[in-house]
Design an enzyme around this catalytic site. Structure first.
Site, PDB file in Angstrom:
ATOM      1  CG  HIS A  63      -2.038   0.937   1.181  1.00  9.65           C
ATOM      2  ND1 HIS A  63      -1.866   2.299   1.235  1.00  9.65           N
ATOM      3  CD2 HIS A  63      -3.368   0.730   1.052  1.00  9.65           C
ATOM      4  CE1 HIS A  63      -3.058   2.884   1.153  1.00  9.65           C
ATOM      5  NE2 HIS A  63      -3.983   1.953   1.041  1.00  9.65           N
ATOM      6  NE  ARG A 102      -3.284   7.841  -1.586  1.00  2.33           N
ATOM      7  CZ  ARG A 102      -3.294   6.632  -2.129  1.00  2.33           C
ATOM      8  NH1 ARG A 102      -3.185   6.495  -3.437  1.00  2.33           N
ATOM      9  NH2 ARG A 102      -3.399   5.570  -1.377  1.00  2.33           N
TER      10      ARG A 102
END
Ligand code: FAD
Ligand code: SF4
Ligand code: SF4
Ligand code: FES
Lengths: 249, 622
Positions: free
Chosen positions: B249, B269
């Site tokens: 990740h 995000r």
């Protein structure tokens, strides 16, 4: 930035035990759980502790640090003085299994006694419509990570074994409130709270809310409103009926 | 020898995360006596940590969404290596599985018109992730847990026994599966609390044990992720596929050291957060790969417009699939443009009002404040890649979750194929529900169809017990904690995010040595709640699974998704047609190539030819 910290950790099992002293390295940014892990890896390989996420999300690592109920993984070492001796003990309200691990089955028993969500019969999956403002009340309670620190703290059962039968504790009274405030739940939960889960034992001291790592307003938002509903019910059942029937659409 | 505790069930589910619980509900609803076994307390499985959301093409926020679009995104995310049938079933059934959760009592965040709200996530063309703030996994697991309780309440009403049809054995570890000839006959393990052994007799076992991240040093995964299910399947004779594909990740915490690896959700995000390097530059614009150029904005203005107008603009490159973002961060740091603690900056503070950040990302706000003294409404976070998810797992039949061993099923992260070479965020939680349910139904059908129940030979039990007790019988041997640390370091350094043949060779040599040393592990104390002993037993699984990862990674001489080869940097269409299959051989593993099943033509027709040309060989396109 590292220093040698002084710790006293409770060790033992259901037949007895006591505090054991350790001196162990502490580094910048660490939490108490890091120290317990370091003890396991270097001095006490069979030291028992529960943990999973190490980020305050799973509610496994509950214990008492210097007598205060806390999550070990969210207790920063920086809140203590370097010279201070830090005492780590298991939760007091539940029977000891070993070291920092307690038998929390009381909570699972209580969870099973709360009747489950009762969905509306006339709505198919996908047809549920609820407004954000209406779900927010129950959503706050669903932030609960089941660390059981509130259960451990509440004076009704802390050191009062005899009340455990009748009292479900703040976590599960809050679960009743959560379902009561669920916009689509069809069951009546007010009498249950009082009669089956011992809401009457709670004298709103807010000790449970103070230790909740999720900062849920257990007393103000769940327990007191439930008590109000119980009181209302006593002289005005119509009010309750109206509230349930004309739910917001 | 103390009396052995024995239980008999129709279906045994190993694992109480989303996949295991959904499988158990299904098996019980088919009327079978079902047990759920898990290493932690009920409700604490890894699923509880999932943050961002659950992907399902309900089209609540953008009505252009459909299962076909979700299918396409999933295949693209996995670089077309996905088992297409799994990706198809997943995209088609995810909405029903999410709606079903509402009937169990789940409370997702809502849209203005009262439906389930959906958020943007990397690789998903439309807002698709149903969520509850950033604690979606908690909602999912609690809802399933409460559904299990409600089924137990039904059974109580009917029979006076809560556990009549569905029983949870918590803090219990399975160490071995037991077979009768070719087929599954049960499982053997110990209570973590007392160390006492238990034998379960069951004709069907569903593995739902999650992932393998604890073999790596920097990981978002908890102690549970020791690859037990992967190893149990291997030792029972089943095969694993895609083990070379590990998802790093892009955004794990990097500081302080004790929290290194802990996840920072992609929702940061999705909700507008941007990545910057030490020069303050939004560097992701420099890392948009050729295959994604038409979908991602190449300038900040367009990228920023996208948050309010998705139809007219391309997506910000911060939302590229995870493998792309992780590699980009890795190179920024390598080239000296990293943050003070070796990551890059993730900033949402300059993008959203503080109040909005606290509302949308409450647990991130809390996590950084409590663990790193960072206020994300006022400062950027420091983040870097962390080992997060394993795409590889048990090779299963897509429709039923059945492995090649009769009676053995797998669902969730422990199964392989669905996500190809890279999983999209949010596609795991939906995977758990879709294939958990299917495995539960598959196992139920299998049990119903049996003419006789398998029997367990006593020798198998004696052997399983001896294996488990071995670490107590050796004195002065290796310390399991030391061995574990060495394994994690080797995997991180040599089979990590960027790979090279020589390094993987070295990893394999080190693994051989570790395996040798693991034979003489010794532990102190007694069997009662003894973490040293638990780790000693888990190590056996971690070593086996790590060997699969390293061997498969060495063989695959291309870069694709969660497998990046410095010495073979490009993607190779020939390799797309091959799966690497791991099976046990001697005391190690053997990896062989197997042709990938060709994609059904009506599903291929969902893509433009020009896009397919980037992935498929000329022969396949002809
Ligand atoms: C921090 C974090 C955030 C994430 N966020 C998202 C997200 O937003 N969206 C998304 O889709 N995915 C997300 N993921 C991925 C997703 O959460 C996992 O892939 C998924 O939860 C795995 O579920 P599972 O049911 O397969 O296994 P798990 O939930 O991990 O459960 C595994 C179970 O198996 C049991 N078990 C294992 N071995 C044994 C054994 N030997 N004996 C007995 N029991 C055993 C464990 O005790 C546990 O109960 C996230 C992952 C992490 C780590
Ligand atoms: S407010 Fe009620 S439930 Fe909470 S600690 Fe006090 S008495 Fe217990
Ligand atoms: S209400 Fe708070 S203190 Fe109580 S169990 Fe839940 S998270 Fe823990
Ligand atoms: S380890 Fe999960 S809350 Fe502490």
């Amino acid at each position: 930035m590292s220093y040698q910290g002084k710790f006293r950790v409770w060790r033992g099992d259901d037949s007895g035990g006591g505090l054991e002293d350790f001196t162990v390295e502490v580094n910048e940014g660490e939490v108490v759980l890091d120290i317990i892990h370091r003890l396991q890896a270097t001095q006490a390989p069979d030291l028992a502790v529960r943990w999973n996420c190490k980020a305050g999300k799973c509610g496994s690592c509950s214990a008492e640090v210097n007598g205060r109920p806390r999550l070990l993984c969210m207790t920063r070492m920086s809140i203590f003085e370097e010279a201070e001796t830090i005492t780590v003990t298991p939760m007091r309200t539940f029977p000891i299994i070993r070291d920092l691990v307690t038998d929390v089955s009381f909570n699972y028993t209580k969870a099973r006694e709360v009747p489950s969500f009762q969905p509306p019969k006339d709505l198919a999956p996908g047809e549920y419509r609820m407004q954000q403002v209406d779900v927010e009340r129950s959503q706050e309670f669903r932030k609960c990570i089941e660390c059981f620190l509130c259960q451990n703290t509440c004076h009704v059962v802390r050191d009062h074994e005899e009340n455990k039968e009748a009292f479900s504790g703040p976590r599960f009274l809050m679960r009743v409130a959560e379902l009561e405030m669920h916009p689509l739940d069809t069951a009546d939960r007010v009498d249950q709270a009082q009669d089956d889960h011992g809401l009457g034992y709670c004298n709103i001291t807010k000790c449970c809310s103070e230790v909740c790592p999720e900062h849920i307003h257990i007393t103000d938002n769940a327990l007191i409103p439930m008590k109000e509903r119980v009181a209302d019910r006593k002289y005005d059942p119509i009010v309750w009926l109206g509230n349930k029937l004309f739910r917001r659409s | 020898m103390p009396e052995l505790e024995r239980h008999s069930f129709d279906v045994l589910v190993i694992g109480a995360g989303g996949a295991g619980l959904r499988a158990a509900i299904e098996a019980r609803e088919h009327g079978l006596r079902t047990a759920v076994l898990c290493k932690s307390l009920f409700g604490k499985a890894h699923t509880v940590m999932a943050e961002g959301g659950i992907a399902a093409a309900m089209g609540n926020v953008n009505s252009s969404d459909s299962w076909q679009v979700h299918f396409r995104d999933t295949m693209r995310g996995g670089k077309f290596l996905n088992n297409w049938r799994m990706a198809e079933l997943h995209a088609q059934e995810a909405p029903q599985r999410v709606w079903e959760l509402e009937t169990y009592g789940a409370l997702f965040d809502r849209t203005k018109d009262g439906r389930i709200s959906q958020r943007n996530f990397g690789g998903h063309e439309y807002p698709r992730l149903a969520h509850v703030g950033d604690r979606t996994g908690l909602e999912l697991i609690r809802t399933l847990q409460q559904k299990i309780v409600s089924l137990q309440q039904e059974d109580f009403k009917e029979t006076g026994d809560y556990e009549h049809r569905l029983r949870v054995f918590q803090e219990f570890t399975v160490t071995d599966l037991v077979k009768d000839g070719d087929r599954i006959a049960g499982a053997f393990g110990y209570w973590r609390e007392s160390g006492r052994f238990v034998l379960f007799e069951a004709p069907a076992v569903i593995l739902a044990t999650g992932g393998i991240g604890k073999s790596f040093k920097v990981t978002s995964n908890s102690w549970e992720y020791t690859g037990d299910g992967h190893a149990l399947a291997l030792r029972a004779g089943a095969s694993l596929i895609n083990m070379e594909f590990i998802q790093f990740h892009p955004t794990g915490m990097v500081w302080p050291p004790s929290v290194k690896g802990i996840l920072v959700t992609e929702s940061v995000r999705g909700d507008g957060g941007v990545l910057r390097n030490s020069d303050g530059k939004r560097f992701m614009f420099d890392y948009i790969p050729e295959v994604f150029k038409d979908k991602y904005a190449d300038n900040e203005e367009e990228a920023d417009r996208w948050y309010t107008d998705q139809a007219g603009n391309r997506r910000p490159p911060e939302l590229l699939p995870r493998d792309e973002v992780a590699r980009a961060i890795n190179s920024e740091v390598k080239e000296g443009r990293g943050s003070p603690h070796g990551g890059v900056f993730l900033d949402v503070s300059t993008r959203l009002p503080a109040e909005e950040i606290r509302r949308r990302l409450p647990s991130m706000h809390h996590q950084f404040k409590e663990l790193a003294d960072v206020d994300i409404t006022a400062q950027p976070m420091e983040v870097g890649p962390t080992c997060h998810y394993v795409m590889g797992g048990v090779e299963v039949d897509p429709d039923t979750g059945s492995s090649s061993v009769p009676g053995l099923y797998a669902a969730g992260e422990v199964s392989g194929g669905m996500h190809g070479s890279n999983r999209l965020g949010g596609n795991s939680l939906s995977d758990l529900l879709v294939f958990g349910r299917r495995a539960g139904a598959g196992a139920a059908e299998y049990v119903r169809g049996l003419s006789d129940r398998p029997a367990i030979a006593e020798e198998a039990v004696t052997e399983a017990r001896a294996t488990a007790l071995k670490p107590f019988q050796q004195e002065g041997g290796e310390n399991p904690y030391t061995l574990h640390m060495e394994l994690q370091q080797s995997m991180n350094d040599l089979v990590g995010i960027i790979r090279r043949a020589e390094e993987m060779d070295e990893a394999l040599q080190r693994l051989e040595k570790l395996k040798e040393r693991a034979r003489s592990l010794s532990v102190e104390g007694h069997q009662q709640f003894n973490p040293g002993w638990h780790l000693a037993l888990d190590l056996r699984n971690m070593l086996l699974v790590s060997e699969c990862v390293a061997r498969a990674a060495l063989l695959r001489t291309e870069s694709r998704g969660g497998h990046t080869r410095d010495d073979h940097p490009s993607m190779d269409a020939e390799w797309r047609r091959k799966l690497l299959v791991c099976a046990v051989s001697g005391d190690g593993v053997e990896v062989v190539e197997k042709p990938q099943i060709p994609i059904r033509s009506d599903l291929l027709d969902l893509f433009d030819r020009s896009e397919l040309e980037k992935y498929l060989t000329a022969e396949e396109l002809a």
